[in-house]
Design a protein around this motif. Sequence first.
Motif, mmCIF file in Angstrom:
data_model
loop_
_atom_site.group_PDB
_atom_site.id
_atom_site.type_symbol
_atom_site.label_atom_id
_atom_site.label_comp_id
_atom_site.label_asym_id
_atom_site.label_seq_id
_atom_site.Cartn_x
_atom_site.Cartn_y
_atom_site.Cartn_z
ATOM 1 N N PHE A 1 -9.477 -6.980 -0.547
ATOM 2 C CA PHE A 1 -9.521 -5.779 0.294
ATOM 3 C C PHE A 1 -10.581 -4.774 -0.201
ATOM 4 O O PHE A 1 -10.437 -3.571 -0.024
ATOM 5 C CB PHE A 1 -8.145 -5.089 0.308
ATOM 6 C CG PHE A 1 -7.040 -5.932 0.909
ATOM 7 C CD1 PHE A 1 -7.229 -6.631 2.082
ATOM 8 C CD2 PHE A 1 -5.800 -6.008 0.286
ATOM 9 C CE1 PHE A 1 -6.213 -7.407 2.638
ATOM 10 C CE2 PHE A 1 -4.774 -6.778 0.839
ATOM 11 C CZ PHE A 1 -4.989 -7.481 2.014
ATOM 12 N N ALA B 1 -10.796 -8.758 5.806
ATOM 13 C CA ALA B 1 -9.660 -8.171 6.533
ATOM 14 C C ALA B 1 -9.748 -6.653 6.622
ATOM 15 O O ALA B 1 -9.070 -6.043 7.444
ATOM 16 C CB ALA B 1 -8.346 -8.575 5.860
ATOM 17 N N THR B 2 -10.607 -6.049 5.764
ATOM 18 C CA THR B 2 -10.672 -4.579 5.712
ATOM 19 C C THR B 2 -12.129 -4.112 5.639
ATOM 20 O O THR B 2 -12.646 -3.831 4.553
ATOM 21 C CB THR B 2 -9.900 -4.054 4.487
ATOM 22 O OG1 THR B 2 -10.407 -4.717 3.309
ATOM 23 C CG2 THR B 2 -8.411 -4.312 4.618
ATOM 24 N N HIS C 1 -10.327 2.139 12.273
ATOM 25 C CA HIS C 1 -10.319 2.035 10.822
ATOM 26 C C HIS C 1 -9.002 2.554 10.238
ATOM 27 O O HIS C 1 -8.368 3.433 10.800
ATOM 28 C CB HIS C 1 -11.490 2.854 10.259
ATOM 29 C CG HIS C 1 -11.666 2.746 8.786
ATOM 30 N ND1 HIS C 1 -12.181 1.621 8.173
ATOM 31 C CD2 HIS C 1 -11.410 3.628 7.781
ATOM 32 C CE1 HIS C 1 -12.229 1.816 6.870
ATOM 33 N NE2 HIS C 1 -11.764 3.015 6.602
ATOM 34 N N ARG D 1 -5.435 -3.030 8.138
ATOM 35 C CA ARG D 1 -6.071 -4.311 7.831
ATOM 36 C C ARG D 1 -5.884 -5.261 9.003
ATOM 37 O O ARG D 1 -4.987 -5.093 9.821
ATOM 38 C CB ARG D 1 -5.500 -4.906 6.546
ATOM 39 C CG ARG D 1 -4.057 -5.380 6.634
ATOM 40 C CD ARG D 1 -3.554 -5.814 5.273
ATOM 41 N NE ARG D 1 -2.270 -6.494 5.375
ATOM 42 C CZ ARG D 1 -1.474 -6.758 4.341
ATOM 43 N NH1 ARG D 1 -1.835 -6.379 3.128
ATOM 44 N NH2 ARG D 1 -0.322 -7.383 4.501
ATOM 45 N N ARG D 2 -6.747 -6.253 9.085
ATOM 46 C CA ARG D 2 -6.701 -7.290 10.116
ATOM 47 C C ARG D 2 -6.755 -6.672 11.519
ATOM 48 O O ARG D 2 -6.108 -7.163 12.440
ATOM 49 C CB ARG D 2 -5.418 -8.096 9.980
ATOM 50 C CG ARG D 2 -5.337 -9.451 9.544
ATOM 51 C CD ARG D 2 -6.126 -10.619 10.049
ATOM 52 N NE ARG D 2 -7.402 -10.420 10.688
ATOM 53 C CZ ARG D 2 -8.582 -10.483 10.089
ATOM 54 N NH1 ARG D 2 -8.658 -10.729 8.818
ATOM 55 N NH2 ARG D 2 -9.697 -10.281 10.749
ATOM 56 N N ASP E 1 -10.416 -14.321 3.504
ATOM 57 C CA ASP E 1 -9.691 -13.253 4.188
ATOM 58 C C ASP E 1 -8.294 -13.053 3.577
ATOM 59 O O ASP E 1 -8.107 -13.228 2.384
ATOM 60 C CB ASP E 1 -9.622 -13.563 5.687
ATOM 61 C CG ASP E 1 -9.531 -12.324 6.564
ATOM 62 O OD1 ASP E 1 -10.590 -11.816 6.976
ATOM 63 O OD2 ASP E 1 -8.408 -11.885 6.825
ATOM 64 N N ASN E 2 -7.308 -12.720 4.437
ATOM 65 C CA ASN E 2 -5.939 -12.540 3.967
ATOM 66 C C ASN E 2 -4.965 -12.719 5.122
ATOM 67 O O ASN E 2 -5.053 -12.014 6.127
ATOM 68 C CB ASN E 2 -5.747 -11.151 3.348
ATOM 69 C CG ASN E 2 -4.305 -10.880 2.968
ATOM 70 O OD1 ASN E 2 -3.581 -10.202 3.688
ATOM 71 N ND2 ASN E 2 -3.879 -11.421 1.847
#
Length: 638
Positions: free
Chosen positions: A9, A47-48, A72, A75-76, A112-113
Amino acid sequence: MNVMRIAEFSWALMEPEEGEYEFEWLHDIVEELHRHGIDVILGTPTATPPIWMATKYPEIFVTDEDGERKGHGARRNCRYTSKVYQKKSIEICEAMAKEFGRKPGIIAWQTDNEFGLSQDFSAETQALWHEWLQEKYNSIDNLNTIWSLNLWSQKYQEFNQIPIPKSNIWHHPSLRLDWVKFSEDQLIKYQDLQLTAIRKYSDLPITHDGMPGQQIDYPRLFKDLDFATTNVYHSFQVFNRVQGNYDRLRGYKKGMHWLFETAPNYSGGGPKGNTWFIHQPKGAMRAAIWMNYAMGGQGSLFWLWRQQPAGQEMPHGAVLSAWGKPAANYADLKQLGKEISTFSNVLMDHPVAKAEVALIYDHNNDKALRIEEMSNGIRYYQTWTEYFYRPVCDAFIHRDVISFNNNLEGYKVLFLPLSPVLPEDFKVKLKNWVEAGGTLILGPMTGYRDENFTANTDYALGDLEPWMGIAVESRLPIDPFAKNDDASLEIIFNTDFDIEPGIADLWSEALASAKGKVVAKYLTGMQDELPAIIENDVARGKVVMLGSFPGKEGIRQLLIHYCGEKGIEPMASGDSDILMVPREINDDQYYFIINLENEPKNLILPIYDWFDELNAVSGDSPQIVLSPYDVMLIRESY
C-alpha cells in the motif's frame, strides 16, 4: 518469524510525484530485515494509487450504477479497465522490478491486494463489455436466440443496447452471469499486465493473496502465478470450514501453498471499526496455524506485526500493540514458532499424500448460484463445505479438492455436487474417466444448466443423461424453512446400505433408470416411492446420482460405501470435526491430527502402538481422547 510482506500500500512513498521514484527508504528496510535473517515478499502497490494520480487522472476510479465516481482515500477503488490506470500500474511494477528484482533478501512478489470483481459503469468499461459480448456470440441474433429474448420483449437489435446489469432491475440471468465473467476477464488481464512487467526484470516467484468464499475463479487467477496463497480471517467457531480452503489450495497444483494473512489473536476494522474474535480460546490459534502446515502449507504470515497508529484498521489485532507491548498470546506465538522451526524439514520434504478421492469446487458455480439460488438462501461456499465436504472429512477419507481443469487420472472416486453448469470439455473428460473405471457421485444440483446459463430442453441434465443411464423425471424445490415439517421430504435407503432415513434438502429430483439400482426413495408427497438416489454401471465405471441431499450422515455413509468398493478405507473413525492428514516420511506412515473444536473428541486409529512426535507422547491403544484444539503428529511405533 523469518518473512515479512511489505509495501503493498506504499505507492505514494515510492512515486511521490509522477515519474519520480524514491526507493531508498524501501532499500533500507529490506537490508535491515536481511541483516536479521528476515526475508521479504514485495507487494505491488496498485490497490492504493497516490493523490497526484487521483487529482490528474480521476477517470481511473470506478463509476457506480448511479453514475457517481469513487475517489481517493480508500483501497481497491480503481477500475481494471482504465487504460491510464493500467499504464501507471505497469510503470510502477517495472520500476520496482528493476530496482529490487535481484536484491538479496527479497524472495517473492505479490500482485496488488485481495482482488475483487469490481462493478464499473464507466463508458470505457461499457465499450469493452459490448466488444466482449460480440466476440462471444458473434451476432446479435445468435445472442437473442441463445438467451430466448423474445421472452418479456427483451430482444436486442445491437450489442451496444445491452446494459450493464443494475441492482434495481431484475435482469436476465444469462446477462448477469456473463457480466460477472466479463468482469473477471478484465481482472485477470489486469494482473497479466503486472506479471509481464515484473518478469521483464525479475525471475523471483510471484503470487496473489486470495480470499475464501470469493466468486473469482482462482484456478484461472493463479494459472500463471508461481505459488498459491490465501488470507484466512475465520472465527474459531468455523475452523471446520477453513479446512477446505487448504485442500483447495493444494488442488491448484502449484506446490506447497502459503497462508498470507491471518490474525495472530483477533481481527478488526471496517467502516464501523468493529472487532471480531478470531483465535480466542486457549490453543485455538496454534491449531489454526498448524492446520495450514499439516495440509501442505509452506508459510504462515500474521496481519499484522505492530498495530497501526492511525487509519482505517487501527482496531485490528497484532503481535505487538500500537504502544509496543507484546500481545496477550505472545508466549503462544513463540511456542508455535519454535515448533514450526523444529519440524521444518518434515513439513518441507514430505508433502501430503496423494489422494484417490476428489471433490470438485468451482467458483463459476458460485457465480451461478448467486444469480439463481433454486434452493432459497443457498451460499455455495458455506453449503458446499457443510453439506458435502465436511461429511467426507468426517468419514476420515483422505481427499483432494480440485477444479474442472485438473487431470482426473489417479482418482478412483469423484464427488461432484452443487454444480449447475458443467463445461462441455469437462463433460467429455468425465465420461471417459467413468468408462475407464471411475466411480462418479453426481449431484445434487449438478448439470441442470448449460454454459449459457439456460435450461436443457432435451434431457433435464442435457447430454449427461444418455451415457449415464440415469434420467431426471421430475424436479421439485424444497423450502429450507419448512423442510423439517414436511413429511414428504423423507428419504428411505435401500436396506442393503444400512443407512438411517434422512430428511431431503436443497431440492428433490425423481430419478429413473432402465438398468440402475435404486439406492434410496422418497416417502410420501408428490414423489412418494419414486427413486431419490440411483447407481448405474457405465462400462467399467459407475455413476451414483443424488436427486437430493439426504443429510450429512447419509452423505458420509454413502462415501464410505462407494470408496470401499474401490478399495479405499477410512484412515480412522471417531467424532466429527477432527482434521487428519496422511504423510509418508522415510517409508513410515505419519498422520497430522488436529481437534478443530473447543471440546474433547474421541478418535480411533488403525494402529495400536504410536508415538506423537510433536508432543513427545506415546500410546498403546488405538483410541485417543483429543483435548480442545489438540495438535498431534502421530507415527506408528515398531
